[in-house]
Design a protein around this motif. Structure first.
Motif, PDB file in Angstrom:
ATOM      1  N   ALA A  77      13.251  -7.514  -3.853  1.00 26.85           N
ATOM      2  CA  ALA A  77      11.949  -6.969  -4.237  1.00 26.85           C
ATOM      3  C   ALA A  77      11.348  -6.182  -3.075  1.00 26.85           C
ATOM      4  N   ALA A  78      11.409  -6.750  -1.866  1.00 24.39           N
ATOM      5  CA  ALA A  78      10.863  -6.063  -0.691  1.00 24.39           C
ATOM      6  C   ALA A  78      11.589  -4.747  -0.447  1.00 24.39           C
ATOM      7  N   LYS A  79      12.916  -4.764  -0.606  1.00 25.93           N
ATOM      8  CA  LYS A  79      13.723  -3.551  -0.403  1.00 25.93           C
ATOM      9  C   LYS A  79      13.340  -2.486  -1.429  1.00 25.93           C
ATOM     10  N   PHE A  80      13.178  -2.895  -2.699  1.00 32.70           N
ATOM     11  CA  PHE A  80      12.785  -1.946  -3.743  1.00 32.70           C
ATOM     12  C   PHE A  80      11.444  -1.303  -3.396  1.00 32.70           C
ATOM     13  N   PHE A  81      10.431  -2.130  -3.104  1.00 30.52           N
ATOM     14  CA  PHE A  81       9.094  -1.583  -2.885  1.00 30.52           C
ATOM     15  C   PHE A  81       8.998  -0.769  -1.606  1.00 30.52           C
ATOM     16  N   LYS A  82       9.764  -1.137  -0.582  1.00 29.88           N
ATOM     17  CA  LYS A  82       9.786  -0.334   0.647  1.00 29.88           C
ATOM     18  C   LYS A  82      10.392   1.037   0.351  1.00 29.88           C
ATOM     19  N   SER A  83      11.501   1.066  -0.373  1.00 29.91           N
ATOM     20  CA  SER A  83      12.129   2.340  -0.763  1.00 29.91           C
ATOM     21  C   SER A  83      11.190   3.152  -1.642  1.00 29.91           C
ATOM     22  N   PHE A  84      10.580   2.471  -2.620  1.00 25.98           N
ATOM     23  CA  PHE A  84       9.679   3.149  -3.551  1.00 25.98           C
ATOM     24  C   PHE A  84       8.509   3.777  -2.802  1.00 25.98           C
ATOM     25  N   ALA A  85       7.905   3.007  -1.895  1.00 24.42           N
ATOM     26  CA  ALA A  85       6.766   3.525  -1.122  1.00 24.42           C
ATOM     27  C   ALA A  85       7.171   4.741  -0.299  1.00 24.42           C
ATOM     28  N   SER A  86       8.355   4.686   0.336  1.00 24.00           N
ATOM     29  CA  SER A  86       8.752   5.820   1.176  1.00 24.00           C
ATOM     30  C   SER A  86       9.061   7.056   0.333  1.00 24.00           C
ATOM     31  N   VAL A  87       9.668   6.871  -0.840  1.00 25.20           N
ATOM     32  CA  VAL A  87       9.946   8.027  -1.720  1.00 25.20           C
ATOM     33  C   VAL A  87       8.647   8.648  -2.207  1.00 25.20           C
ATOM     34  N   VAL A  88       7.703   7.825  -2.645  1.00 24.91           N
ATOM     35  CA  VAL A  88       6.430   8.346  -3.161  1.00 24.91           C
ATOM     36  C   VAL A  88       5.607   8.953  -2.024  1.00 24.91           C
ATOM     37  N   ASP A  89       5.625   8.319  -0.845  1.00 26.07           N
ATOM     38  CA  ASP A  89       4.916   8.879   0.318  1.00 26.07           C
ATOM     39  C   ASP A  89       5.462  10.268   0.656  1.00 26.07           C
ATOM     40  N   GLU A  90       6.805  10.405   0.670  1.00 29.71           N
ATOM     41  CA  GLU A  90       7.420  11.708   0.976  1.00 29.71           C
ATOM     42  C   GLU A  90       7.016  12.752  -0.056  1.00 29.71           C
ATOM     43  N   LEU A 145      -0.490  -1.474  -4.834  1.00 26.09           N
ATOM     44  CA  LEU A 145       0.352  -1.937  -5.930  1.00 26.09           C
ATOM     45  C   LEU A 145       0.527  -3.444  -5.757  1.00 26.09           C
ATOM     46  N   ARG A 146       0.124  -4.207  -6.770  1.00 30.04           N
ATOM     47  CA  ARG A 146       0.309  -5.666  -6.756  1.00 30.04           C
ATOM     48  C   ARG A 146       1.259  -6.029  -7.889  1.00 30.04           C
ATOM     49  N   TYR A 147       2.123  -7.005  -7.642  1.00 28.49           N
ATOM     50  CA  TYR A 147       2.989  -7.465  -8.719  1.00 28.49           C
ATOM     51  C   TYR A 147       3.142  -8.972  -8.699  1.00 28.49           C
ATOM     52  N   GLU A 148       3.319  -9.515  -9.878  1.00 31.59           N
ATOM     53  CA  GLU A 148       3.663 -10.916 -10.071  1.00 31.59           C
ATOM     54  C   GLU A 148       4.864 -10.925 -10.989  1.00 31.59           C
ATOM     55  N   ALA A 149       5.927 -11.564 -10.560  1.00 30.29           N
ATOM     56  CA  ALA A 149       7.161 -11.556 -11.345  1.00 30.29           C
ATOM     57  C   ALA A 149       7.669 -12.977 -11.546  1.00 30.29           C
ATOM     58  N   ILE A 201       0.860  -1.186   0.000  1.00 34.89           N
ATOM     59  CA  ILE A 201       0.000   0.000   0.000  1.00 34.89           C
ATOM     60  C   ILE A 201       0.894   1.234   0.000  1.00 34.89           C
ATOM     61  N   ILE A 202       0.606   2.138  -0.925  1.00 35.96           N
ATOM     62  CA  ILE A 202       1.390   3.371  -1.052  1.00 35.96           C
ATOM     63  C   ILE A 202       0.453   4.542  -0.782  1.00 35.96           C
ATOM     64  N   ASN A 203       0.877   5.436   0.100  1.00 34.76           N
ATOM     65  CA  ASN A 203       0.049   6.572   0.489  1.00 34.76           C
ATOM     66  C   ASN A 203       0.182   7.724  -0.503  1.00 34.76           C
ATOM     67  N   ALA A 204      -0.353   7.493  -1.698  1.00 29.66           N
ATOM     68  CA  ALA A 204      -0.348   8.510  -2.746  1.00 29.66           C
ATOM     69  C   ALA A 204      -1.419   8.128  -3.769  1.00 29.66           C
ATOM     70  N   PRO A 205      -1.928   9.108  -4.506  1.00 26.29           N
ATOM     71  CA  PRO A 205      -2.922   8.799  -5.539  1.00 26.29           C
ATOM     72  C   PRO A 205      -2.319   7.916  -6.641  1.00 26.29           C
ATOM     73  N   LYS A 206      -3.174   7.132  -7.289  1.00 18.26           N
ATOM     74  CA  LYS A 206      -2.723   6.194  -8.322  1.00 18.26           C
ATOM     75  C   LYS A 206      -1.927   6.900  -9.426  1.00 18.26           C
ATOM     76  N   ALA A 207      -2.375   8.068  -9.855  1.00 18.03           N
ATOM     77  CA  ALA A 207      -1.670   8.781 -10.927  1.00 18.03           C
ATOM     78  C   ALA A 207      -0.230   9.099 -10.513  1.00 18.03           C
ATOM     79  N   ARG A 208      -0.031   9.474  -9.248  1.00 15.92           N
ATOM     80  CA  ARG A 208       1.316   9.796  -8.748  1.00 15.92           C
ATOM     81  C   ARG A 208       2.187   8.539  -8.686  1.00 15.92           C
ATOM     82  N   VAL A 209       1.598   7.417  -8.263  1.00 11.56           N
ATOM     83  CA  VAL A 209       2.349   6.160  -8.186  1.00 11.56           C
ATOM     84  C   VAL A 209       2.779   5.739  -9.589  1.00 11.56           C
ATOM     85  N   TYR A 210       1.866   5.819 -10.545  1.00  9.99           N
ATOM     86  CA  TYR A 210       2.194   5.441 -11.922  1.00  9.99           C
ATOM     87  C   TYR A 210       3.307   6.341 -12.470  1.00  9.99           C
ATOM     88  N   GLU A 211       3.178   7.639 -12.224  1.00  6.65           N
ATOM     89  CA  GLU A 211       4.188   8.605 -12.675  1.00  6.65           C
ATOM     90  C   GLU A 211       5.559   8.251 -12.089  1.00  6.65           C
TER      91      GLU A 211
END
Length: 151
Positions: free
Chosen positions: A134-147, A106-110, A8-18
């Motif tokens: 993968a966990a490290k990437f998404f944790k970093s990604f979520a915190s950057v987008v949240d900020e 955000l859901r992913y299958e890889a 779960i990312i605390n940002a609107p979908k458009a911002r996450v996609y961007e």
């Protein structure tokens, strides 16, 4: 090897996609990423240094995005070469679902295939390392987008 998860990312979908299409944000979040070059809206080139068990390798690779389902879903495929350490190729399907105005799931299958020295390390080590990365990437990604969403 297959991986799947959701975050779960605390940002609107458009911002996450961007953000998922911003090479600077991706470079900051990809573990071991030294260089990420955007050649077009659908093609990226990456240089990443990874350590898997006793093997440390510098991978050079290409990633191709399929954005036909954007911004709700997209997929990516890529391949990388780590010289003597081996090679990897794989892909991921990502879906973004709004969960209120400022929250996105955000859901992913890889899937990934590896060869060379890396493949000789054993599937458990490879699988656990892939999950950690993968966990490290998404944790970093979520915190950057949240900020960014708060700023």
């Amino acid at each position: 090897m297959e991986l799947a998860d959701e975050i779960i990312i605390n940002a609107p979908k458009a911002r996450v996609y961007e953000a998922l299409n911003d090479p600077e944000i991706l470079k900051q979040c990809i573990p071991g990423c030294e260089e990420l070059i955007k050649h077009s809206d659908t093609e990226l080139e990456a240089k990443v240094v990874l350590k898997v068990g006793p093997v440390k390798a510098k991978f050079s690779g290409d990633v191709v995005l399929d954005t036909s389902g954007a911004p709700d879903a997209f997929s990516l495929t890529g391949q990388g070469n780590g010289g003597a350490a081996g090679h990897a190729k794989g892909g991921a399907d990502v879906t973004l679902t709004e969960d209120g105005p400022d929250k996105t799931i955000l859901r992913y299958e890889a899937k990934a295939d590896i060869g060379g020295k890396l493949a000789q390390l054993g599937s458990r080590l490879i699988q656990s390392t892939a999950k950690k990365l993968a966990a490290k990437f998404f944790k970093s990604f979520a915190s950057v987008v949240d900020e960014d969403a708060v700023a």
